[in-house]
Design a protein around this motif. Structure first.
Motif, PDB file in Angstrom:
ATOM      1  N   MET A 178      -6.843  -5.069 -10.161  1.00  0.00           N
ATOM      2  CA  MET A 178      -6.024  -5.717  -9.147  1.00  0.00           C
ATOM      3  C   MET A 178      -4.773  -4.894  -8.863  1.00  0.00           C
ATOM      4  O   MET A 178      -4.424  -4.646  -7.692  1.00  0.00           O
TER       5      MET A 178
ATOM      6  N   THR B 281      -5.588  -1.699  -6.896  1.00  0.00           N
ATOM      7  CA  THR B 281      -5.910  -1.985  -5.496  1.00  0.00           C
ATOM      8  C   THR B 281      -4.648  -2.304  -4.708  1.00  0.00           C
ATOM      9  O   THR B 281      -4.467  -1.851  -3.570  1.00  0.00           O
TER      10      THR B 281
ATOM     11  N   THR C 269      -7.342  -7.040  -2.109  1.00  0.00           N
ATOM     12  CA  THR C 269      -7.339  -7.248  -3.555  1.00  0.00           C
ATOM     13  C   THR C 269      -8.403  -8.253  -3.968  1.00  0.00           C
ATOM     14  O   THR C 269      -9.159  -8.031  -4.927  1.00  0.00           O
TER      15      THR C 269
ATOM     16  N   GLN D 162      -1.130 -12.088  -9.368  1.00  0.00           N
ATOM     17  CA  GLN D 162      -1.221 -11.291  -8.143  1.00  0.00           C
ATOM     18  C   GLN D 162       0.105 -11.208  -7.399  1.00  0.00           C
ATOM     19  O   GLN D 162       0.531 -10.106  -6.995  1.00  0.00           O
TER      20      GLN D 162
END
Length: 431
Positions: free
Chosen positions: A93, A96, A127, A380
Motif C-alpha cells: 500500500m 503504491t 491503492t 491508508q
C-alpha cells in the motif's frame, strides 16, 4: 445536513419529529438514543425503507442490505478487513501511494491547480485496486469507477431530499444515476467472469468471493459477487477520499494545525517515502484525521426503519416509521463536545481523552453494521497525508467557504483547487 445539526442542537439531543411533507421521520441524535437504535435494538431498526431505495440501485443486496444476504456477505468479507490482513498489505500500500503521489509533480512543473477530490480519489483508487483487488481491475477501469461512484453520490440528491417520490416518476438525476451504475457494472461483471474462469490461489477480494460457497454448498452467482465488489470498493474508498478532500480546506483555514502537522511529518518521515513503520508515530496526524471525521463524516446519514412499534427517549415510534441517525448532527451536540463547531485536533490528544460516550463519536457507524474499513482507513489515510506533505506544500487557490452538498456522502458543493509546490526537501531532491 446543517439543518439536521441545528435541529439536534436546539432540541438538546431529544428526539425530534421532522416535517418533510408526506414524510415525517424522527431525528435521533443523543448518544443514548443512537446506541439504542444502532446496537441495543438494531434488529428492530433496519436499513429498509424509502431512504435506502436509491442506494439499492447501486449496491443491490449484500453488505449494504439486511438479513441473510448481509450476514453471508459480511462473513465472507470480514477476514479481508482485519488488522492482521491489512497489515500484510501495508508495505505494498505504501509503495503504491508513493508512486501515485509522485505523479503530482506534474502540477508543480505546469503550474496548474490540482482538483483536491480528483487527486485524492486517484491515489485511493489505485491503492485499493492494487492491494484489495490484486490488480484484477486495470488502472484505466479504476479511473472509470471513480467518477461513476461520484456521479451516483451526487445524482441521488433529489431522491434523498424527496424520498416519497414514486419511482415511476422520473426526477432529476435518475438518468445520470443509471448511466453511472452501468459504467460500474461494465467494470465489475467482466472482472468477476474472468476470475471465475481462471481462478487462482491469490488472496484478494475478487478471488475470495469467487471461491466462496453458501450454506447449500453452491458458489455465489455473478450478481452476488458484483454486489459485494461494488459495496467493498465504495465503502473502502469513499470515507478516505471525501475526508482527505475536506482536509486541505481545513488546513488552509487553520495554519497552526497545518504547521504542526507538517512538523510531525518532517520529523517522522523526512523526505520520505512514508512507510507503515511511520504510522504509529504519526500521532498528531491521527488526531487531525479523527477531528476531520468528527466535523465531516463521509457517512453523514444512517436512515433506519422501525420494523415493529418501539420507543426512543420516551417517544413512541410506530412500525414503518423512518428514523434518521446523523453523525454530522451528533458530533455537534454542545452537551458532548466543547466548542463543537471548531476544528480542534487537540481534543483527541491522549491526555485529553475523557470518558466520552461511545456513540457521541461514530463516523464509521456502530453496532453489527459498523463499517469494515475502519482499520484500513487509519493505515491508508496517514500514509497518504504523510506521502503528500513530505513531498509537497499545498495551498487552496480558490476562495471558500466550502459548504457540504446534500449527497449520499458528505462532499463539498464545489471544487477545492490546490496550488502544488515542492516541499524544501523534495525541491532539493528534484534538483
Amino acid at each position: 445536513m446543517n439543518a439536521l445539526a441545528e435541529f439536534g442542537r436546539e432540541a438538546g439531543g431529544e428526539v425530534v419529529r421532522l416535517d418533510l411533507g408526506p414524510v415525517r421521520p424522527f431525528l435521533v441524535t443523543h448518544p443514548d438514543h443512537v446506541q439504542r437504535v444502532m446496537r441495543a435494538e438494531w434488529t428492530n431498526y433496519q436499513r429498509e425503507g424509502m431512504f435506502w431505495r436509491p442506494l439499492r440501485r447501486l449496491f443491490g443486496a449484500g453488505i449494504m442490505g439486511e438479513g441473510k444476504p448481509w450476514e453471508s456477505s459480511r462473513k465472507i468479507l470480514q477476514p479481508l478487513f482485519t488488522a492482521r490482513y491489512i497489515d500484510t498489505l501495508s508495505e505494498e500500500m505504501a509503495k503504491t501511494i508513493a508512486v501515485r503521489v509522485g505523479e503530482m509533480d506534474e502540477y508543480v512543473r505546469s503550474g496548474r491547480p490540482a482538483d483536491a477530490a480528483d487527486q485524492m480519489a486517484g491515489i485511493v483508487s489505485q491503492t485499493l485496486i492494487r492491494v484489495l483487488f490484486g490488480d484484477k481491475i486495470t488502472r484505466e477501469d479504476g479511473e472509470r469507477l471513480t467518477p461513476a461512484y461520484d456521479l451516483v453520490a451526487n445524482s441521488i440528491n433529489f431522491r434523498l431530499l424527496m424520498p416519497f417520490m414514486p419511482y415511476f416518476i422520473r426526477v432529476p438525476g435518475d438518468r445520470a444515476l443509471m448511466g453511472a451504475v452501468k459504467t460500474i457494472d461494465d467494470v465489475m461483471f467482466p472482472v468477476t467472469r474472468k476470475v471465475r474462469a481462471d481462478l487462482d490461489d491469490n488472496v484478494d477480494v475478487v478471488s475470495a468471493l469467487c471461491r466462496t460457497t453458501g450454506d447449500d454448498g453452491a458458489g455465489l452467482d455473478d450478481r452476488q459477487i458484483r454486489d459485494a465488489l461494488v459495496s467493498v470498493y465504495g465503502a473502502a474508498s469513499d470515507t478516505t477520499v471525501m475526508s482527505l478532500t475536506w482536509l486541505w480546506s481545513l488546513l488552509d483555514t487553520h495554519p497552526e494545525v497545518a504547521a504542526k502537522l507538517r512538523d510531525e511529518i518532517d520529523d517522522v518521515v523526512g523526505a520520505g517515502p512514508a512507510t507503515p513503520e511511520h504510522v504509529p508515530r504519526l500521532r498528531y496526524t491521527r488526531m487531525v484525521l479523527q477531528e476531520l471525521l468528527r466535523l465531516y463524516p463521509a457517512g453523514w446519514l444512517f436512515p433506519r426503519m422501525a420494523m415493529e412499534d418501539g420507543e426512543i427517549g420516551g417517544v413512541r415510534i410506530k412500525a414503518g416509521s423512518q428514523v434518521l441517525i446523523s453523525p454530522y448532527a451528533t458530533h455537534r451536540l454542545d452537551e458532548f463536545w466543547e466548542r463543537p463547531l471548531e476544528f480542534d485536533p487537540g481534543r483527541f490528544a491522549p491526555e485529553r481523552q475523557e470518558r466520552r460516550h461511545k456513540y457521541a463519536y461514530f463516523p464509521f457507524g456502530g453496532g453489527p453494521h459498523q463499517c469494515l474499513g475502519q482499520y484500513l482507513f487509519y493505515v491508508q489515510a496517514p500514509l497518504i497525508v504523510a506521502a503528500v506533505l513530505s513531498r509537497f506544500r499545498l495551498a487552496v487557490s480558490n476562495p471558500g467557504p466550502f459548504l457540504p452538498a446534500p449527497a449520499a456522502s458528505l462532499r463539498p458543493k464545489r471544487r477545492i483547487e490546490l496550488d502544488v509546490a515542492f516541499a524544501d526537501r523534495a525541491r532539493s531532491e528534484v534538483r
